[in-house]
Motif scaffolding. Structure first.
Motif, PDB file in Angstrom:
ATOM      1  N   TYR A   1      82.805  -9.268  -7.974  1.00  0.00           N
ATOM      2  CA  TYR A   1      81.725  -9.515  -7.033  1.00  0.00           C
ATOM      3  C   TYR A   1      80.409  -9.531  -7.799  1.00  0.00           C
ATOM      4  O   TYR A   1      80.286  -8.875  -8.840  1.00  0.00           O
ATOM      5  CB  TYR A   1      81.691  -8.431  -5.950  1.00  0.00           C
ATOM      6  N   PRO A   2      79.399 -10.261  -7.297  1.00  0.00           N
ATOM      7  CA  PRO A   2      78.119 -10.322  -8.025  1.00  0.00           C
ATOM      8  C   PRO A   2      77.561  -8.948  -8.361  1.00  0.00           C
ATOM      9  O   PRO A   2      77.007  -8.758  -9.444  1.00  0.00           O
ATOM     10  CB  PRO A   2      77.202 -11.061  -7.034  1.00  0.00           C
ATOM     11  N   ARG A   3      77.724  -7.966  -7.447  1.00  0.00           N
ATOM     12  CA  ARG A   3      77.145  -6.647  -7.723  1.00  0.00           C
ATOM     13  C   ARG A   3      77.827  -5.968  -8.898  1.00  0.00           C
ATOM     14  O   ARG A   3      77.315  -4.989  -9.426  1.00  0.00           O
ATOM     15  CB  ARG A   3      77.233  -5.758  -6.484  1.00  0.00           C
ATOM     16  N   GLU A   4      78.974  -6.477  -9.322  1.00  0.00           N
ATOM     17  CA  GLU A   4      79.677  -5.878 -10.465  1.00  0.00           C
ATOM     18  C   GLU A   4      79.295  -6.542 -11.787  1.00  0.00           C
ATOM     19  O   GLU A   4      79.945  -6.317 -12.793  1.00  0.00           O
ATOM     20  CB  GLU A   4      81.191  -5.984 -10.253  1.00  0.00           C
ATOM     21  N   LEU A   5      78.256  -7.398 -11.759  1.00  0.00           N
ATOM     22  CA  LEU A   5      77.833  -8.096 -12.973  1.00  0.00           C
ATOM     23  C   LEU A   5      76.422  -7.676 -13.357  1.00  0.00           C
ATOM     24  O   LEU A   5      75.627  -7.285 -12.506  1.00  0.00           O
ATOM     25  CB  LEU A   5      77.837  -9.615 -12.730  1.00  0.00           C
ATOM     26  N   SER A   6      76.104  -7.801 -14.648  1.00  0.00           N
ATOM     27  CA  SER A   6      74.736  -7.538 -15.102  1.00  0.00           C
ATOM     28  C   SER A   6      73.850  -8.716 -14.714  1.00  0.00           C
ATOM     29  O   SER A   6      74.336  -9.770 -14.306  1.00  0.00           O
ATOM     30  CB  SER A   6      74.724  -7.371 -16.612  1.00  0.00           C
ATOM     31  N   GLY A   7      72.547  -8.535 -14.861  1.00  0.00           N
ATOM     32  CA  GLY A   7      71.610  -9.600 -14.510  1.00  0.00           C
ATOM     33  C   GLY A   7      71.892 -10.894 -15.265  1.00  0.00           C
ATOM     34  O   GLY A   7      71.916 -11.977 -14.694  1.00  0.00           O
ATOM     35  N   GLY A   8      72.126 -10.772 -16.570  1.00  0.00           N
ATOM     36  CA  GLY A   8      72.381 -11.956 -17.377  1.00  0.00           C
ATOM     37  C   GLY A   8      73.661 -12.667 -16.954  1.00  0.00           C
ATOM     38  O   GLY A   8      73.713 -13.896 -16.876  1.00  0.00           O
ATOM     39  N   GLN A   9      74.683 -11.867 -16.633  1.00  0.00           N
ATOM     40  CA  GLN A   9      75.947 -12.473 -16.187  1.00  0.00           C
ATOM     41  C   GLN A   9      75.766 -13.156 -14.842  1.00  0.00           C
ATOM     42  O   GLN A   9      76.306 -14.244 -14.610  1.00  0.00           O
ATOM     43  CB  GLN A   9      77.024 -11.388 -16.090  1.00  0.00           C
ATOM     44  N   GLN A  10      74.990 -12.520 -13.950  1.00  0.00           N
ATOM     45  CA  GLN A  10      74.750 -13.151 -12.652  1.00  0.00           C
ATOM     46  C   GLN A  10      74.045 -14.487 -12.832  1.00  0.00           C
ATOM     47  O   GLN A  10      74.358 -15.459 -12.141  1.00  0.00           O
ATOM     48  CB  GLN A  10      73.898 -12.231 -11.769  1.00  0.00           C
ATOM     49  N   GLN A  11      73.102 -14.526 -13.772  1.00  0.00           N
ATOM     50  CA  GLN A  11      72.382 -15.777 -13.963  1.00  0.00           C
ATOM     51  C   GLN A  11      73.314 -16.857 -14.527  1.00  0.00           C
ATOM     52  O   GLN A  11      73.207 -18.019 -14.160  1.00  0.00           O
ATOM     53  CB  GLN A  11      71.168 -15.549 -14.882  1.00  0.00           C
ATOM     54  N   ARG A  12      74.256 -16.460 -15.371  1.00  0.00           N
ATOM     55  CA  ARG A  12      75.233 -17.434 -15.866  1.00  0.00           C
ATOM     56  C   ARG A  12      76.079 -17.988 -14.726  1.00  0.00           C
ATOM     57  O   ARG A  12      76.364 -19.184 -14.665  1.00  0.00           O
ATOM     58  CB  ARG A  12      76.177 -16.785 -16.866  1.00  0.00           C
TER      59      ARG A  12
END
Ligand SMILES: Nc1ncnc2c1ncn2[C@@H]1O[C@H](COP(=O)(O)OP(=O)(O)O)[C@@H](O)[C@H]1O
Ligand SMILES: [Mg+2]
Lengths: 273, 380
Positions: free
Chosen positions: B146-157
């Motif tokens: 889920y998006p909340r399980e990703l870092s900011g950089g990963q979310q942006q990717r």
């Protein structure tokens, strides 16, 4: 500002606050409910404490038609809160596209039945729908409709507040990806609003379960919600039967709210701030 | 690497209709004009950076392309087609915003598949296209999160993968890196540059207030100032020959001095200091002199045969007192106050073994070709 800081954070102050809570709020909020619960098991109550314990009142309820009354209350509350949620959500979504002045007027319209005493709302319904073509007096529907009108404001306001907090970047990203407005609504906006929707539904349900004053003016003989029964029981002096009914009402409402809040905690997502 | 090459080929095959054109676009909220008669063309396959200070109208320009604001006048064209009247979901664009805006209730996979389903891509193709987009952004292996399980950089990717999965002809990016820390930002810039190389048909409109992002990534930079387009050109041309003091200070750093023309190829600073400038046919009246700090040398200029000489043609030599000194690792920034006006020049020179003291008298020199005269205004 050191003074307020230490008032809240000092160790002594913290205990003082807790004591204040115990002394002031617990008796006000919890004790009356405990008394009701105790009374529902009492054989009599002449001193400071009940005279003896019995489950006879509950046995009476089980034999009588209280189960029907509970069902009536549950059905009314489910229908009213469902309708209120539908109307309130739809109005909140539709109002987004409207100018601010119209939005305020819509909001005022929904709040009106809350601002007016509910006895007056009941009477108004009675008068307004007593003539054809809108002859609803003596029907079950009029109870449901009155409840809906009384609680829609809460659904509408809660959804409106949630919509205002919703970052438009979600729906805009969805639209830029090619999603039609309907797809954006069903797959992005409503799921993101789900926590607020269930909270609103729970609130409306609880309010409807406990509604008495407007219901008293409107209920037909074959549609007696539980609060009306409680009122009737205490009115004829059967205090302990009334208490048992009240406990049933309380327990059922709490159980439903608990179930709804479970849906909610499953549906709440941490949003990037 | 084979998978990657195949994915890149597949995605390139799907990208069509690149290119954006603003044709006299004006956007206003009530009485405030926030985009004023805006003309700009982004060629198919080009990365155009929209660079300008906060509030200059960059996001508004991007929103006009996406369809979230309706221009009061003018047209927006995508891939040669007038889209001014089309709703956002019919424009066939990809968009990435600063706050990622991943749908929090969907897994990464569903986020990336969202646009494909919305655009009615055949069911059997979707899984492959999702995998392809995630692979391109280095996010394969995170599909179930889920998006909340990703870092900011990963979310942006993931946000970039989501936008690329639909194979848009144009990709709109609104300050996509400004929520990331400096190190991540540098890494993402490199990746965006690589995506640009791999997807030569894709036009990108990249909104930023950070000149280093624009200089790194853009084929051309459009500089915006108060709702208007100030200048547009390649990073090199804007750097070497900025059209205005505003552009000079926004693309790279610049010494900007108030001056006045005095002849074909010379200007005069306040107080009468005469400076030879890049030949441009000359002009009249007020002007602004622009000199890049790294083009200024400290001390007397080296003569033709080596030893310092003040007589090198077309070399300006000025004398002043040091008022500021900054050590920057590889370089020193020395600020010199020029008498009699007190105008300041900053020189960026290789790290000095024995830097001058504050107040010390020094000389600075720069070539006439490096002294650019701009229209007046914009000086401190
Ligand atoms: N919805 C809006 N209503 C009124 N003014 C707005 C709105 N959106 C942006 N503006 C104004 O338009 C100007 C340009 O905004 P924007 O395009 O977001 O600038 P930038 O992205 O360059 O920082 C700003 O002055 C901003 O206050
Ligand atoms: Mg912006």
């Amino acid at each position: 500002m050191p003074a307020p800081y230490s008032l809240v954070h000092g160790r002594g102050a913290r205990w003082a606050l807790r004591a204040l809570f115990l002394v002031l709020f617990l008796p006000l909020f919890a004790l009356p409910l405990l008394v009701i619960a105790a009374a529902s098991f009492a054989t009599g109550w002449s001193g400071a404490l009940p005279n003896g314990a019995t489950t006879a009142h509950y046995a009476d309820l089980a034999r009588g038609d209280s189960a029907d009354a509970l069902l009536v209350s549950l059905l009314t509350a489910a229908a009213a809160s469902g309708l209120a949620l539908l109307t309130g959500t739809w109005a909140a979504l539709a109002a987004q596209a409207l100018p601010r002045r119209v939005r305020r007027a819509v909001n005022a319209l929904f709040v009106l039945p809350v601002a007016v005493p509910s006895v007056v709302v009941g009477l108004a319904f009675l008068v307004a729908f007593s003539e054809p073509p809108l002859l609803l007096n003596g029907t079950r529907e009029i109870v449901v409709i009155a409840h809906t009108v009384l609680v829609t404001a809460f659904a509408h306001q809660s959804v409106t507040a949630a919509l205002a907090r919703l970052d438009p970047a979600y729906e805009q990203s969805a639209a830029s990806l090619g999603a039609s407005p309907a797809r954006v609504l069903w797959q992005v906006k409503l799921p993101l609003l789900l926590p607020s929707l269930t909270a609103a539904a729970g609130l409306c349900f609880a309010l409807s379960m406990g509604e008495l004053s407007a219901t008293m003016m409107l209920y037909p003989p074959d549609w007696l919600p539980l609060p009306v029964r409680i009122h009737a029981a205490t009115d004829r002096g059967a205090l302990f039967t009334g208490a048992a009914l009240a406990v049933v009402l309380m327990a059922t409402t709490l159980a439903v709210l608990l179930a709804v809040s479970r849906i909610r905690s499953k549906a709440s997502y941490r949003q990037p701030s | 690497m084979n998978v990657r090459a195949a994915n890149v080929r597949a995605m390139n095959g799907g990208i069509r209709n690149g290119g954006i054109r603003f044709d006299g676009v004006t956007v206003a909220y009530d009485a405030t004009v926030v985009l004023d008669d805006f003309d700009l063309t982004v060629e198919p396959g080009e990365v155009m950076a929209l660079l300008g200070p906060s509030g200059s109208g960059k996001t508004t320009a991007l929103r006009a392309v996406a369809g979230f604001v309706r221009p009061r006048t003018g047209r927006v064209l995508i891939g040669g087609q007038d889209v001014t009247a089309l709703p956002p979901h019919r424009r066939g664009i990809g968009m990435v915003v600063q706050q990622y805006a991943l749908f929090p209730h969907m897994r990464v996979e569903a986020n990336v598949a969202f646009g494909l389903k919305a655009r009615k891509v055949p069911r059997g193709e979707i899984a492959g296209r999702v995998a392809e987009a995630l692979e391109m952004t280095g996010m394969d292996g995170f599909a179930e999160r889920y998006p909340r399980e990703l870092s900011g950089g990963q979310q942006q990717r993931v946000a970039i993968a989501r936008a690329l999965a639909v194979r848009p002809g144009v990709l709109l990016l609104d300050e996509p890196l400004s929520a990331l820390d400096a190190r991540l930002r540098a890494g993402m810039l490199t990746e965006l540059a690589r995506l640009h190389r791999e997807l030569p048909g894709l036009s990108m409109l990249y909104v930023t207030h950070d000149q280093s992002e624009a200089l790194t990534l853009a084929d051309r930079i459009a500089v915006m100032d108060r709702a208007r387009l100030r200048d547009c050109g390649t990073p090199q041309s804007l750097y070497r020959a900025p059209g205005s003091a505003f552009t000079a200070s926004f693309v790279g750093s610049a010494n900007l001095l108030a001056a006045r023309w005095c002849g074909e190829d010379a200007v005069e600073l306040d107080g009468g200091v005469r400076i030879r400038v890049r030949g441009s046919g000359g002009g009249e009246g007020e002007a602004t002199l622009c000199i890049r700090p790294h083009l200024i040398g400290l001390g007397e200029p080296p003569g033709p045969s080596g030893p310092p000489s003040p007589d090198v043609p077309d070399m300006n030599v000025l004398h002043g007192a040091v008022t500021g000194l900054q050590w920057r690792g590889a370089s020193h920034r020395v600020t010199v106050s020029l008498p009699p006006s007190g105008a300041e020049l900053t020189a960026e020179v290789r790290e000095l073994s024995s830097p001058p003291a504050l107040g010390e008298k020094v000389s600075v020199h720069f070539a006439a070709a490096d002294a650019v005269v701009l229209p007046p205004g914009g000086t401190p």
